[in-house]
Design a protein around this motif. Sequence first.
Motif, mmCIF file in Angstrom:
data_model
loop_
_atom_site.group_PDB
_atom_site.id
_atom_site.type_symbol
_atom_site.label_atom_id
_atom_site.label_comp_id
_atom_site.label_asym_id
_atom_site.label_seq_id
_atom_site.Cartn_x
_atom_site.Cartn_y
_atom_site.Cartn_z
ATOM 1 N N UNK A 28 18.442 -59.130 6.614
ATOM 2 C CA UNK A 28 18.305 -60.163 7.642
ATOM 3 C C UNK A 28 18.490 -61.552 7.039
ATOM 4 N N UNK A 29 17.893 -61.787 5.870
ATOM 5 C CA UNK A 29 18.009 -63.080 5.219
ATOM 6 C C UNK A 29 19.457 -63.342 4.793
ATOM 7 N N UNK A 30 20.108 -62.334 4.215
ATOM 8 C CA UNK A 30 21.497 -62.509 3.808
ATOM 9 C C UNK A 30 22.412 -62.680 5.010
ATOM 10 N N UNK A 31 22.108 -62.011 6.096
ATOM 11 C CA UNK A 31 22.903 -62.151 7.313
ATOM 12 C C UNK A 31 22.798 -63.533 7.928
ATOM 13 N N UNK A 32 21.746 -64.258 7.610
ATOM 14 C CA UNK A 32 21.573 -65.597 8.170
ATOM 15 C C UNK A 32 22.324 -66.665 7.380
#
Length: 55
Positions: A28-32
């Motif tokens: 989720x963090x990398x996708x942001x």
Amino acid sequence: MSRFSLLAAMRHYAGRIRTIRNEIRTERMLGSLSPQMRADIGWPDRYGRRHGFDG
């Protein structure tokens, strides 16, 4: 099943759940991140190869 083997199984299960939650949080963090930043670090290419995905 002995008391200790039950506790070991529960500990193992809790560890797996923790690992899955950490992976989801990381994804989720990398996708942001911006597309340029993801390309710089190789996301999702490296993740896909590590987990056996083609694309």
